[in-house]
Design a protein around this motif. Structure first.
Motif, mmCIF file in Angstrom:
data_model
loop_
_atom_site.group_PDB
_atom_site.id
_atom_site.type_symbol
_atom_site.label_atom_id
_atom_site.label_comp_id
_atom_site.label_asym_id
_atom_site.label_seq_id
_atom_site.Cartn_x
_atom_site.Cartn_y
_atom_site.Cartn_z
ATOM 1 N N ILE A 251 0.844 -1.199 0.000
ATOM 2 C CA ILE A 251 0.000 0.000 0.000
ATOM 3 C C ILE A 251 0.884 1.257 0.000
ATOM 4 O O ILE A 251 2.012 1.208 0.482
ATOM 5 N N PRO A 252 0.373 2.366 -0.529
ATOM 6 C CA PRO A 252 1.129 3.620 -0.417
ATOM 7 C C PRO A 252 1.229 4.028 1.049
ATOM 8 O O PRO A 252 0.335 3.721 1.834
ATOM 9 N N MET A 253 2.298 4.709 1.411
ATOM 10 C CA MET A 253 2.457 5.175 2.785
ATOM 11 C C MET A 253 1.388 6.218 3.103
ATOM 12 O O MET A 253 0.864 6.876 2.219
ATOM 13 N N TYR A 254 1.135 6.407 4.387
ATOM 14 C CA TYR A 254 0.150 7.392 4.832
ATOM 15 C C TYR A 254 0.487 8.773 4.265
ATOM 16 O O TYR A 254 -0.372 9.463 3.718
ATOM 17 N N ILE A 255 1.755 9.188 4.397
ATOM 18 C CA ILE A 255 2.208 10.365 3.643
ATOM 19 C C ILE A 255 2.926 9.811 2.423
ATOM 20 O O ILE A 255 4.054 9.356 2.505
ATOM 21 N N GLN A 256 2.224 9.839 1.308
ATOM 22 C CA GLN A 256 2.716 9.092 0.153
ATOM 23 C C GLN A 256 3.965 9.690 -0.469
ATOM 24 O O GLN A 256 4.877 8.985 -0.863
ATOM 25 N N LYS A 257 4.005 11.038 -0.524
ATOM 26 C CA LYS A 257 5.134 11.661 -1.218
ATOM 27 C C LYS A 257 5.873 12.600 -0.272
ATOM 28 O O LYS A 257 5.265 13.443 0.381
ATOM 29 N N ILE A 258 7.187 12.447 -0.181
ATOM 30 C CA ILE A 258 7.996 13.412 0.561
ATOM 31 C C ILE A 258 9.187 13.786 -0.310
ATOM 32 O O ILE A 258 9.886 12.910 -0.821
ATOM 33 N N ALA A 259 9.412 15.080 -0.472
ATOM 34 C CA ALA A 259 10.504 15.598 -1.290
ATOM 35 C C ALA A 259 10.542 14.909 -2.657
ATOM 36 O O ALA A 259 11.590 14.440 -3.111
ATOM 37 N N ASN A 260 9.383 14.816 -3.292
ATOM 38 C CA ASN A 260 9.252 14.226 -4.623
ATOM 39 C C ASN A 260 9.585 12.750 -4.706
ATOM 40 O O ASN A 260 9.818 12.222 -5.791
ATOM 41 N N VAL A 261 9.629 12.099 -3.582
ATOM 42 C CA VAL A 261 9.839 10.659 -3.585
ATOM 43 C C VAL A 261 8.517 9.994 -3.214
ATOM 44 O O VAL A 261 7.897 10.332 -2.213
ATOM 45 N N GLU A 262 8.087 9.065 -4.060
ATOM 46 C CA GLU A 262 6.838 8.350 -3.792
ATOM 47 C C GLU A 262 7.153 7.126 -2.942
ATOM 48 O O GLU A 262 8.107 6.407 -3.202
ATOM 49 N N ARG A 263 6.339 6.913 -1.908
ATOM 50 C CA ARG A 263 6.687 5.888 -0.928
ATOM 51 C C ARG A 263 5.582 4.859 -0.751
ATOM 52 O O ARG A 263 4.411 5.207 -0.664
ATOM 53 N N ALA A 264 5.974 3.603 -0.692
ATOM 54 C CA ALA A 264 4.991 2.550 -0.450
ATOM 55 C C ALA A 264 5.613 1.491 0.452
ATOM 56 O O ALA A 264 6.820 1.497 0.675
ATOM 57 N N GLN A 265 4.771 0.619 0.979
ATOM 58 C CA GLN A 265 5.296 -0.396 1.891
ATOM 59 C C GLN A 265 4.423 -1.634 1.882
ATOM 60 O O GLN A 265 3.276 -1.600 1.453
#
Ligand code: ADP
Ligand code: ZN
Ligand code: ZN
Length: 693
Positions: free
Chosen positions: A637-651
């Motif tokens: 799933i995407p992280m709760y805060i999906q994007k930080i400093a233009n990096v997309e995050r999932a886990q």
């Protein structure tokens, strides 16, 4: 002395995801001890390495074995226990051993600035011992705990004592015992945050006169930090006080570890670096060394609490519980009052009840602490005409409005810009700050207090304490001094002041944003809220030298005063609360009844990150043993805060009722993932025992 060519293995920082994983093989014509620091060639660079082992015979390899370039003998050797510790952290948290080891060394060594550190070593003098002894007569509760600790040299203890019950004196008395019994012994005292170091340091100096003390934390400049590290490494410092990173210091004669406020989440690194739990690693280390570790808290983590309730975990270990329910001098704990926001009258974010209490306390020359865990003026700017919001261009969060410099700042990527005077979308001039931050709270309190005349017509003094005002350790010390010396009347603060501090004139603590944590997705949020609120309450009514405060109060503004949570809180029934939470977790197989790991992926696009995780999941499912009780891999799933400093995050989450099974699975899985990520379009890592899932 030169000798026949020897072969050694060396741990060094290899680039992530290459096939060259530390330790690597090198040759040398001198005899080098294990634990020595060396410079070795890696590709075209010369890099720092730590000698890990000797090979008894020439290895049969089909590449040329390069020679060690230099031995950094001025640093001496890293002690064997430290090498084992690095090995364990790397293995348990599934990190590269080079990354863990090299990053635990002082910056100046990592940068290979040899002339600099050699000069600093030259300059290092005996540690100063400045303090007047202060002999405190321990209470019978304190003595009972101390006697149990003095009875053994090892074991893990949970010192469960209310805020202000005198836990710190017990730790220090025990440390004194250990350090005087063996004139070379060293002790480590961990605190969760830098701003708690000065207080512990000065109390330790009073309690341990004649024993040399060094502090280690990331707030020190590189030079001082190295010097203090050096004092620990050479055994000169007998007590090392520091934050989580102090655990990675070299302390060759370590005999006892204290982890104060063991429940605190700051012991777990959340961003960057190797994510390890300093508390868990302290327990591991103490067991390895056969020494004592004391975890202390008024609100223990549910993991530690569970282990102290005669439940042996699956490694057959449990903690001995030492209870100190009474406060020193039987100072009463503050009364906990709830203000129902649905019913109460209020002109601002402060209910009328709170305003009148503030007035009352300040008039009595007592101090007030207001806690709101959000810095800045308002969490978002909003256009009431078109609905524009101050979202960060690089992150999926709002930029926070700071009124001091009229800026919009992103608290996640750090970017900042001038706040617009009119809506950037529609030109409307009506843009409003929405929500409440500490800056605004300060303003509101200021307005409330303008009406207030203190004794002799002096104005009421206000201070804001958050990471925007606590800019250096010097500044922090000065601000804390101002509070201690009663140069301020009302303190507005984020959670930073809620814990650990021994203020003696605060008789009202109020928490303004408790409801946020009461209803959150995170299964640990209520545990955190309970501890935050009890800790915050613990700052009130400690009346030491000043003494005769009015009855102290803790006030919580909430929309849910009927919630069962608050019943436990009002009764200060931590055991009852812990029991109810543990029952819930048992049903759901959540920690401490199960173990978690996350596979995190960062990429340019969320599709890439999710795609990688899906592939990883497929591989993982094939690896799973088919028997019933093993790991479960959840979908990505995407992280709760999906994007930080233009990096997309999932886990994705992996869960198992058995730590061993989870660890074995991660070992095999990780190796296969290394091959999967050949294209290097993303960064990924495994996060073991995450605090937030
Ligand atoms: P805790 O660490 O449990 O919050 P502290 O150790 O900070 O509690 O103790 C609270 C206060 O009581 C401190 O000001 C401390 O100096 C004082 N204190 C602790 N033990 C004693 C004692 N035995 N006699 C007198 N004062 C004490
Ligand atoms: Zn608009
Ligand atoms: Zn941002």
């Amino acid at each position: 002395m030169s000798c026949e060519l020897q072969y050694i293995s060396v741990v060094l920082l290899t680039p992530a995801y290459t096939e060259f994983q530390s330790p690597l093989l090198y040759g040398c014509h001198l005899f080098i001890d294990i634990g020595s620091l060396v410079i070795v060639p890696l590709g075209r660079r010369s890099v720092l390495g730590v000698v890990w082992g000797h090979l008894s015979e020439a290895p049969k390899v089909d590449f040329e074995i390069k020679l060690v370039l230099e031995i950094l003998s001025s640093v001496g050797k890293m002690p064997p226990y430290w090498l084992n510790l690095m090995q364990f952290i790397a293995k348990y948290y599934h990190r590269n051993i080079g990354e863990v080891t090299i990053n635990s060394l002082p910056e100046v060594i990592r940068k290979l600035e040899r002339t600099v550190w050699e000069k600093w070593i030259q300059e290092t003098t005996q540690l100063e011992e400045v303090a007047l002894p202060k002999n405190i007569q321990l209470t019978s509760e304190q003595n009972q705990a101390l006697e149990i600790l003095n009875n053994k040299i090892d074991g893990c203890y949970l010192l469960y004592g209310s805020t202000g019950s005198g836990k710190t004196e017990v730790y220090l008395a025990r440390i004194k015992e250990v350090l005087t019994a063996d004139p070379k012994a060293q002790a480590l005292f961990l605190v969760p945050e830098i701003n708690l170091v000065p207080q512990i340091e000065s109390r330790a100096r009073e309690a341990l006169v004649g024993l040399r003390i060094a502090v280690v934390h990331s707030g020190l400049l590189s030079k001082q930090r190295f010097k203090n590290w050096w004092q620990a490494h050479t055994g000169n410092a007998r007590l090392i006080i520091g934050t989580r990173s102090a655990l990675l210091c070299s302390i060759p004669r370590l005999q006892i570890i204290v982890v104060d406020e063991e429940h605190d989440t700051s012991y777990r690194e959340q961003q960057g670096g190797v994510k390890f739990s300093a508390r868990d690693i302290a327990v591991y280390l103490a067991r390895q060394l056969g020494i004592q570790v004391i975890l202390g808290s008024a609100t223990p983590s549910l993991e530690s609490w569970y282990k102290s309730q005669n439940h042996k975990d699956r490694l057959g270990t449990s903690y001995q519980l030492l209870s100190m329910p009474a406060r020193i001098g039987n100072r009463p704990l503050p009364d906990i009052k709830l203000v129902d926001l649905q019913k109460s009258k209020q002109k601002s974010c402060l209910s009328n009840e709170l305003v009148s209490l503030i007035h009352q306390k300040v008039t009595l020359q007592e101090q007030v602490l207001l806690i709101l865990n959000r810095r800045g003026y308002a969490p978002v700017l909003y256009c009431s005409y078109c609905g524009w919001k101050s979202i960060c261009s690089s992150c999926s969060v709002y930029r926070v409005f700071h009124k001091v410099d009229y800026s919009l700042r992103c608290h996640h990527c750090g970017s900042s810009s001038k706040a617009p005077k009119h809506c950037p979308e529609c030109g409307n001039f009506e843009i409003h700050p929405v929500g409440l931050g500490t800056e605004q709270l300060e303003e509101v309190v200021q307005n409330e207090l303008l009406q207030l005349e203190l004794d002799g017509g002096n104005p009421c003094r206000l201070m804001r304490v958050d990471s925007d005002t606590m800019l250096s350790s010097k500044k922090i010390i000065a601000m804390l001094q101002d509070i201690h010396n009663h140069r301020v009347d009302v303190i507005v603060s984020t959670q930073v002041l809620a814990k650990g501090h021994d203020f003696d004139n605060i008789s009202l603590v109020a928490v303004l944003d408790a409801d946020k944590l009461l209803y959150s997705n995170d299964f640990r949020s209520r545990e955190r809220l309970f501890s935050l609120l009890l800790q915050a309450a613990g700052r009130a009514g400690r009346g030491g030298s000043v003494g005769y405060n009015s009855p102290s109060t803790m006030l919580i503004q909430t929309s849910y005063p009927q919630h069962a949570f608050f019943q436990y809180l009002k009764n200060r029934d931590f055991p009852g609360f812990a029991h109810s939470q543990l029952e819930e977790r048992k049903q759901l197989g959540l920690p401490p009844f199960g173990y978690h790991a996350l596979l995190r992926a960062d990429a340019k696009s969320i599709a890439d990150a999710l795609d990688f995780l899906s592939q990883a999941r497929e591989i993982g499912r094939k690896l799973m043993p088919t028997s019933g009780k093993n790991c479960h891999i959840f979908p990505p799933i995407p992280m709760y805060i999906q994007k930080i400093a233009n990096v997309e995050r999932a886990q994705l989450l992996i869960e198992s009722p058995y730590r061993r099974i989870l660890q074995d699975f991660l070992d095999v899985w990780q190796k296969q993932l290394l091959v999967l990520n050949r294209k290097k379009i993303l960064r990924w890592y495994i996060d073991v025992d995450p605090l937030i899932i």
